[in-house]
Scaffold this active site. Sequence first.
Site, mmCIF file in Angstrom:
data_model
loop_
_atom_site.group_PDB
_atom_site.id
_atom_site.type_symbol
_atom_site.label_atom_id
_atom_site.label_comp_id
_atom_site.label_asym_id
_atom_site.label_seq_id
_atom_site.Cartn_x
_atom_site.Cartn_y
_atom_site.Cartn_z
ATOM 1 N N ASN A 9 -4.033 -8.367 0.124
ATOM 2 C CA ASN A 9 -2.749 -8.481 0.816
ATOM 3 C C ASN A 9 -3.054 -8.598 2.302
ATOM 4 O O ASN A 9 -3.351 -7.605 2.952
ATOM 5 C CB ASN A 9 -1.894 -7.235 0.527
ATOM 6 C CG ASN A 9 -0.618 -7.216 1.342
ATOM 7 O OD1 ASN A 9 -0.225 -8.226 1.923
ATOM 8 N ND2 ASN A 9 0.036 -6.062 1.404
ATOM 9 N N LYS A 11 -1.101 -9.220 4.635
ATOM 10 C CA LYS A 11 0.030 -8.815 5.483
ATOM 11 C C LYS A 11 0.253 -9.876 6.578
ATOM 12 O O LYS A 11 0.006 -11.046 6.331
ATOM 13 C CB LYS A 11 -0.191 -7.421 6.072
ATOM 14 C CG LYS A 11 -0.629 -6.410 5.012
ATOM 15 C CD LYS A 11 -0.514 -4.995 5.476
ATOM 16 C CE LYS A 11 -1.167 -4.087 4.449
ATOM 17 N NZ LYS A 11 -0.838 -2.686 4.636
ATOM 18 N N HIS A 94 6.493 -4.126 -1.953
ATOM 19 C CA HIS A 94 5.477 -3.400 -1.181
ATOM 20 C C HIS A 94 6.160 -2.290 -0.373
ATOM 21 O O HIS A 94 7.296 -2.455 0.087
ATOM 22 C CB HIS A 94 4.744 -4.365 -0.248
ATOM 23 C CG HIS A 94 3.535 -3.753 0.383
ATOM 24 N ND1 HIS A 94 3.617 -2.945 1.502
ATOM 25 C CD2 HIS A 94 2.234 -3.795 0.050
ATOM 26 C CE1 HIS A 94 2.404 -2.534 1.825
ATOM 27 N NE2 HIS A 94 1.542 -3.028 0.962
ATOM 28 N N GLU A 96 5.893 -1.383 2.536
ATOM 29 C CA GLU A 96 6.360 -1.796 3.868
ATOM 30 C C GLU A 96 7.699 -2.524 3.772
ATOM 31 O O GLU A 96 8.548 -2.397 4.652
ATOM 32 C CB GLU A 96 5.281 -2.658 4.551
ATOM 33 C CG GLU A 96 4.105 -1.799 4.991
ATOM 34 C CD GLU A 96 2.761 -2.513 5.014
ATOM 35 O OE1 GLU A 96 2.721 -3.757 5.011
ATOM 36 O OE2 GLU A 96 1.737 -1.800 5.022
ATOM 37 N N GLU A 166 0.594 2.239 -5.389
ATOM 38 C CA GLU A 166 0.135 2.405 -4.014
ATOM 39 C C GLU A 166 0.806 3.633 -3.404
ATOM 40 O O GLU A 166 1.932 3.537 -2.897
ATOM 41 C CB GLU A 166 0.505 1.171 -3.184
ATOM 42 C CG GLU A 166 -0.123 -0.113 -3.680
ATOM 43 C CD GLU A 166 -0.259 -1.124 -2.550
ATOM 44 O OE1 GLU A 166 -1.386 -1.553 -2.304
ATOM 45 O OE2 GLU A 166 0.736 -1.457 -1.905
ATOM 46 N N GLY A 172 -3.170 1.882 4.502
ATOM 47 C CA GLY A 172 -3.503 1.631 5.897
ATOM 48 C C GLY A 172 -3.872 2.881 6.679
ATOM 49 O O GLY A 172 -3.954 2.847 7.898
ATOM 50 N N SER A 211 -6.119 2.047 1.003
ATOM 51 C CA SER A 211 -7.419 2.266 1.649
ATOM 52 C C SER A 211 -8.594 2.102 0.689
ATOM 53 O O SER A 211 -9.605 2.803 0.808
ATOM 54 C CB SER A 211 -7.456 3.635 2.338
ATOM 55 O OG SER A 211 -6.434 3.711 3.333
HETATM 56 C C1 PEP Z 1 -1.638 -2.590 1.037
HETATM 57 O O1 PEP Z 1 -1.074 -2.909 2.076
HETATM 58 O O2 PEP Z 1 -1.192 -2.984 -0.043
HETATM 59 C C2 PEP Z 1 -2.829 -1.756 1.135
HETATM 60 C C3 PEP Z 1 -3.301 -1.191 0.045
HETATM 61 O O3 PEP Z 1 -3.370 -1.614 2.385
HETATM 62 P P1 PEP Z 1 -4.755 -0.865 2.751
HETATM 63 O O4 PEP Z 1 -5.787 -1.323 1.755
HETATM 64 O O5 PEP Z 1 -5.062 -1.311 4.136
HETATM 65 O O6 PEP Z 1 -4.490 0.594 2.625
#
Ligand code: PEP
Length: 248
Positions: A9, A11, A94, A96, A166, A172, A211
């Site tokens: 992703n 973003k 997601h 976000e 997630e 993040g 992460s």
């Molecule tokens: C994400 O945005 O779906 C995500 C898992 O980000 P990160 O790997 O940076 O935590």
Amino acid sequence: MRQVIVAGNWKMNGSKETVNTLVMGILAGMSEVNSTVIVCVPSPYLSQVEALTTHSQLNLGAQDLNVNASGAFTGEVSADMIKDFGAQYVIVGHSERRSLYAETDAVVANKVQVALDNGLTPIFCIGETLAERDSGQMESVVMRQIQAVIDLSGIDAFKHIIIAYEPVWAIGTGVTATPQQAQDAHAFIRSILAQNDANIAQSTAILYGGSMNPNNAAELIGCEDIDGGLIGGASLKAEDFLQICKVG
Ligand code: PEP
């Protein structure tokens, strides 16, 4: 046997130059990868990535879609537009989008249905916030998020859905769920599906996101109910992303 799926992703990151470097870097290592690999790119770069990945093993996805087919929805992108650039996948719900753009469970479920109606595979994101986890609500939150899709689309829809668990507190932040925390959540999610259909529960891919990086990917993906990863930060470096892809 579920195949490992690794989805990046990106973003809202990238430029024509960095997209080119990243995709070429990933493609260079794809011969050593057995997982299904998807890159979910910002919409302006769909065309560029489509051109770079045609006839490759790298699959293309978008990061969101609008539920309408066309019309006066300034700034939005439809399922048809996404498909027009050869993408087969779309991230839906997601965290976000849920937190910054107020997408409710009902909105997300509707988007999942529209993606399915248009032949796109939704990567359906669910997960609890830190406050929800700390107050013992992880299970009720993911249950509610999944139930919204079951209520609208039925359990059979999960034959064509990839779930991404997630935990919001791990996205993040550099804080990863421990393999045990992630496995427990994934097993719980699979048990929700199993209450509706045991076969679908066994065949549905449930990715972990939050992460994930080359150092923790093998242990996480090695867990029984973790079928791959949705990767944010580490998907922006070809070498890191490929290392995760090679886990499968
Ligand atoms: C994400 O945005 O779906 C995500 C898992 O980000 P990160 O790997 O940076 O935590």
